[in-house]
Design a protein around this motif. Structure first.
Motif, PDB file in Angstrom:
ATOM      1  N   VAL A 129      52.949  26.593  60.207  1.00 56.93           N
ATOM      2  CA  VAL A 129      52.270  27.477  59.256  1.00 56.93           C
ATOM      3  C   VAL A 129      53.287  28.226  58.403  1.00 56.93           C
ATOM      4  CG1 VAL A 129      50.763  29.495  59.030  1.00 56.93           C
ATOM      5  CG2 VAL A 129      50.153  27.631  60.595  1.00 56.93           C
ATOM      6  N   GLU A 130      54.331  28.727  59.016  1.00 57.52           N
ATOM      7  CA  GLU A 130      55.358  29.421  58.235  1.00 57.52           C
ATOM      8  C   GLU A 130      55.969  28.488  57.188  1.00 57.52           C
ATOM      9  OE1 GLU A 130      56.438  32.763  58.295  1.00 57.52           O
ATOM     10  OE2 GLU A 130      54.581  32.956  59.422  1.00 57.52           O
ATOM     11  N   GLY A 131      56.253  27.265  57.584  1.00 56.08           N
ATOM     12  CA  GLY A 131      56.817  26.299  56.626  1.00 56.08           C
ATOM     13  C   GLY A 131      55.856  25.928  55.515  1.00 56.08           C
ATOM     14  N   THR A 132      54.593  25.769  55.856  1.00 57.50           N
ATOM     15  CA  THR A 132      53.642  25.378  54.816  1.00 57.50           C
ATOM     16  C   THR A 132      53.359  26.527  53.857  1.00 57.50           C
ATOM     17  OG1 THR A 132      51.720  25.813  56.231  1.00 57.50           O
ATOM     18  CG2 THR A 132      52.521  23.549  56.145  1.00 57.50           C
ATOM     19  N   VAL A 133      53.481  27.757  54.313  1.00 52.21           N
ATOM     20  CA  VAL A 133      53.325  28.883  53.379  1.00 52.21           C
ATOM     21  C   VAL A 133      54.391  28.791  52.294  1.00 52.21           C
ATOM     22  CG1 VAL A 133      53.531  31.403  53.151  1.00 52.21           C
ATOM     23  CG2 VAL A 133      52.123  30.418  54.972  1.00 52.21           C
ATOM     24  N   ALA A 134      55.611  28.476  52.692  1.00 50.61           N
ATOM     25  CA  ALA A 134      56.683  28.308  51.699  1.00 50.61           C
ATOM     26  C   ALA A 134      56.371  27.136  50.766  1.00 50.61           C
ATOM     27  CB  ALA A 134      58.022  28.099  52.409  1.00 50.61           C
ATOM     28  N   MET A 135      55.895  26.031  51.321  1.00 51.96           N
ATOM     29  CA  MET A 135      55.534  24.878  50.483  1.00 51.96           C
ATOM     30  C   MET A 135      54.421  25.240  49.496  1.00 51.96           C
ATOM     31  SD  MET A 135      55.561  21.801  53.296  1.00 51.96           S
ATOM     32  CE  MET A 135      54.941  20.572  52.153  1.00 51.96           C
ATOM     33  N   CYS A 136      53.433  25.955  49.973  1.00 52.73           N
ATOM     34  CA  CYS A 136      52.313  26.349  49.106  1.00 52.73           C
ATOM     35  C   CYS A 136      52.793  27.201  47.936  1.00 52.73           C
ATOM     36  CB  CYS A 136      51.266  27.118  49.903  1.00 52.73           C
ATOM     37  SG  CYS A 136      50.340  26.110  51.079  1.00 52.73           S
ATOM     38  N   ARG A 137      53.732  28.073  48.188  1.00 54.81           N
ATOM     39  CA  ARG A 137      54.248  28.924  47.111  1.00 54.81           C
ATOM     40  C   ARG A 137      54.866  28.084  46.004  1.00 54.81           C
ATOM     41  NH1 ARG A 137      57.874  33.724  48.593  1.00 54.81           N
ATOM     42  NH2 ARG A 137      57.429  34.144  46.401  1.00 54.81           N
ATOM     43  N   VAL A 138      55.696  27.126  46.373  1.00 50.41           N
ATOM     44  CA  VAL A 138      56.358  26.341  45.323  1.00 50.41           C
ATOM     45  C   VAL A 138      55.414  25.334  44.680  1.00 50.41           C
ATOM     46  CG1 VAL A 138      58.672  26.686  46.243  1.00 50.41           C
ATOM     47  CG2 VAL A 138      57.382  24.669  46.929  1.00 50.41           C
ATOM     48  N   GLU A 139      54.430  24.862  45.443  1.00 57.47           N
ATOM     49  CA  GLU A 139      53.450  23.917  44.884  1.00 57.47           C
ATOM     50  C   GLU A 139      52.315  24.626  44.149  1.00 57.47           C
ATOM     51  OE1 GLU A 139      52.046  21.542  48.160  1.00 57.47           O
ATOM     52  OE2 GLU A 139      53.987  20.547  48.402  1.00 57.47           O
ATOM     53  N   ARG A 140      52.191  25.943  44.388  1.00 56.34           N
ATOM     54  CA  ARG A 140      51.105  26.739  43.807  1.00 56.34           C
ATOM     55  C   ARG A 140      49.752  26.130  44.153  1.00 56.34           C
ATOM     56  NH1 ARG A 140      52.209  30.753  41.042  1.00 56.34           N
ATOM     57  NH2 ARG A 140      50.379  30.718  39.722  1.00 56.34           N
ATOM     58  N   SER A 141      49.626  25.775  45.429  1.00 55.27           N
ATOM     59  CA  SER A 141      48.423  25.139  45.942  1.00 55.27           C
ATOM     60  C   SER A 141      48.357  25.364  47.449  1.00 55.27           C
ATOM     61  CB  SER A 141      48.490  23.632  45.656  1.00 55.27           C
ATOM     62  OG  SER A 141      47.539  22.927  46.410  1.00 55.27           O
ATOM     63  N   THR A 142      47.154  25.371  48.006  1.00 54.18           N
ATOM     64  CA  THR A 142      47.015  25.485  49.462  1.00 54.18           C
ATOM     65  C   THR A 142      46.931  24.122  50.134  1.00 54.18           C
ATOM     66  OG1 THR A 142      44.598  25.651  49.317  1.00 54.18           O
ATOM     67  CG2 THR A 142      45.856  27.740  49.329  1.00 54.18           C
ATOM     68  N   ARG A 143      47.205  23.055  49.394  1.00 52.15           N
ATOM     69  CA  ARG A 143      47.104  21.704  49.924  1.00 52.15           C
ATOM     70  C   ARG A 143      47.878  21.533  51.223  1.00 52.15           C
ATOM     71  NH1 ARG A 143      50.278  17.818  50.676  1.00 52.15           N
ATOM     72  NH2 ARG A 143      51.961  18.887  49.601  1.00 52.15           N
ATOM     73  N   ALA A 144      49.119  21.936  51.256  1.00 50.78           N
ATOM     74  CA  ALA A 144      49.946  21.749  52.462  1.00 50.78           C
ATOM     75  C   ALA A 144      49.377  22.539  53.641  1.00 50.78           C
ATOM     76  CB  ALA A 144      51.384  22.182  52.191  1.00 50.78           C
ATOM     77  N   LEU A 145      48.908  23.734  53.397  1.00 44.32           N
ATOM     78  CA  LEU A 145      48.326  24.539  54.469  1.00 44.32           C
ATOM     79  C   LEU A 145      47.035  23.911  54.979  1.00 44.32           C
ATOM     80  CD1 LEU A 145      48.578  27.120  56.174  1.00 44.32           C
ATOM     81  CD2 LEU A 145      47.320  28.316  54.368  1.00 44.32           C
ATOM     82  N   ASP A 146      46.197  23.462  54.071  1.00 47.97           N
ATOM     83  CA  ASP A 146      44.929  22.839  54.461  1.00 47.97           C
ATOM     84  C   ASP A 146      45.161  21.585  55.299  1.00 47.97           C
ATOM     85  OD1 ASP A 146      43.617  24.838  53.038  1.00 47.97           O
ATOM     86  OD2 ASP A 146      43.430  23.601  51.230  1.00 47.97           O
ATOM     87  N   GLN A 147      46.085  20.749  54.871  1.00 44.96           N
ATOM     88  CA  GLN A 147      46.366  19.525  55.621  1.00 44.96           C
ATOM     89  C   GLN A 147      46.986  19.838  56.977  1.00 44.96           C
ATOM     90  OE1 GLN A 147      48.788  17.177  52.965  1.00 44.96           O
ATOM     91  NE2 GLN A 147      46.997  16.241  52.013  1.00 44.96           N
ATOM     92  N   THR A 148      47.869  20.791  57.006  1.00 46.29           N
ATOM     93  CA  THR A 148      48.547  21.149  58.250  1.00 46.29           C
ATOM     94  C   THR A 148      47.568  21.734  59.255  1.00 46.29           C
ATOM     95  OG1 THR A 148      50.631  21.473  57.087  1.00 46.29           O
ATOM     96  CG2 THR A 148      50.405  22.546  59.242  1.00 46.29           C
ATOM     97  N   VAL A 149      46.700  22.630  58.814  1.00 47.04           N
ATOM     98  CA  VAL A 149      45.764  23.247  59.756  1.00 47.04           C
ATOM     99  C   VAL A 149      44.778  22.215  60.291  1.00 47.04           C
ATOM    100  CG1 VAL A 149      44.013  24.097  58.131  1.00 47.04           C
ATOM    101  CG2 VAL A 149      44.419  25.309  60.244  1.00 47.04           C
ATOM    102  N   ASP A 150      44.390  21.261  59.484  1.00 49.23           N
ATOM    103  CA  ASP A 150      43.490  20.213  59.987  1.00 49.23           C
ATOM    104  C   ASP A 150      44.155  19.423  61.117  1.00 49.23           C
ATOM    105  OD1 ASP A 150      41.491  20.969  58.235  1.00 49.23           O
ATOM    106  OD2 ASP A 150      41.862  19.331  56.807  1.00 49.23           O
ATOM    107  N   LYS A 151      45.395  19.069  60.941  1.00 50.47           N
ATOM    108  CA  LYS A 151      46.110  18.305  61.972  1.00 50.47           C
ATOM    109  C   LYS A 151      46.403  19.177  63.195  1.00 50.47           C
ATOM    110  CE  LYS A 151      46.957  14.539  61.811  1.00 50.47           C
ATOM    111  NZ  LYS A 151      46.222  13.373  62.357  1.00 50.47           N
ATOM    112  N   LEU A 152      46.754  20.433  62.968  1.00 47.70           N
ATOM    113  CA  LEU A 152      46.994  21.328  64.098  1.00 47.70           C
ATOM    114  C   LEU A 152      45.711  21.561  64.904  1.00 47.70           C
ATOM    115  CD1 LEU A 152      49.372  23.970  62.486  1.00 47.70           C
ATOM    116  CD2 LEU A 152      49.972  22.273  64.236  1.00 47.70           C
ATOM    117  N   GLU A 153      44.584  21.645  64.231  1.00 43.49           N
ATOM    118  CA  GLU A 153      43.317  21.803  64.941  1.00 43.49           C
ATOM    119  C   GLU A 153      43.049  20.588  65.824  1.00 43.49           C
ATOM    120  OE1 GLU A 153      38.583  22.236  64.015  1.00 43.49           O
ATOM    121  OE2 GLU A 153      39.974  23.260  62.654  1.00 43.49           O
TER     122      GLU A 153
END
Length: 162
Positions: A129-153
């Protein structure tokens, strides 16, 4: 400090009045605030189980990203990746990560995960989650967070029994 004063629409002198330790004190307070907020939100989710806790954890950072138009992230991560300093900020950041991991691992164990799976999965959740927050900032999208949380779930469900 200038940006904080500008954002708060306050005189720069007032900013230093409340944070006489300057940037170092401000960073330490940001870590403390993020840890407290996250623990409170995690506790709400933990009452409903590890999947709900995972969703609570990720919802915090999704809100931060969206509310700031992807300009803000996690202050704990920001402090953790700074060059080592002579104050206790790195230890505070490490303690925040450890606290979040411990809470998640306990919930996983309480819901059937063995000790190793609980600890590894909780560590993975915090790190991912910490890593995807950084990715989301540079991508200006929640795509990485959404995909990561689905797999983590999916992973959380696979290591727990209820």
């Amino acid at each position: 400090m200038r940006e904080l004063a500008k954002h708060a629409q306050a005189p720069l002198g007032s900013t230093y009045h409340y944070f006489p330790g300057g940037k170092s004190q401000l960073a330490a307070e940001a870590v403390r605030f993020a840890e407290t907020l996250t623990v409170r939100k995690l506790a709400d989710g933990l009452a409903a189980g590890p999947v709900a806790a995972l969703r609570s954890f990720t919802d915090i950072w999704r809100k931060v990203l969206l509310d700031s138009d992807f300009r803000a992230g996690c202050p704990v991560l920001a402090v953790a990746i700074e060059d080592p300093v002579d104050d206790d900020r790195p230890q505070r950041a490490a303690a925040a990560f450890e606290n979040w991991t411990t809470l998640l691992a306990r919930s996983l164990r309480d819901h059937g995960a063995d000790d190793v799976d609980a600890q590894q999965t909780a560590t993975l959740i915090v790190a991912a989650v910490e890593g995807t927050v950084a990715m989301c900032r540079v991508e200006r999208s929640t795509r990485a967070l959404d995909q990561t949380v689905d797999k983590l779930e999916f992973l959380v469900r696979s290591v727990t029994t209820n």
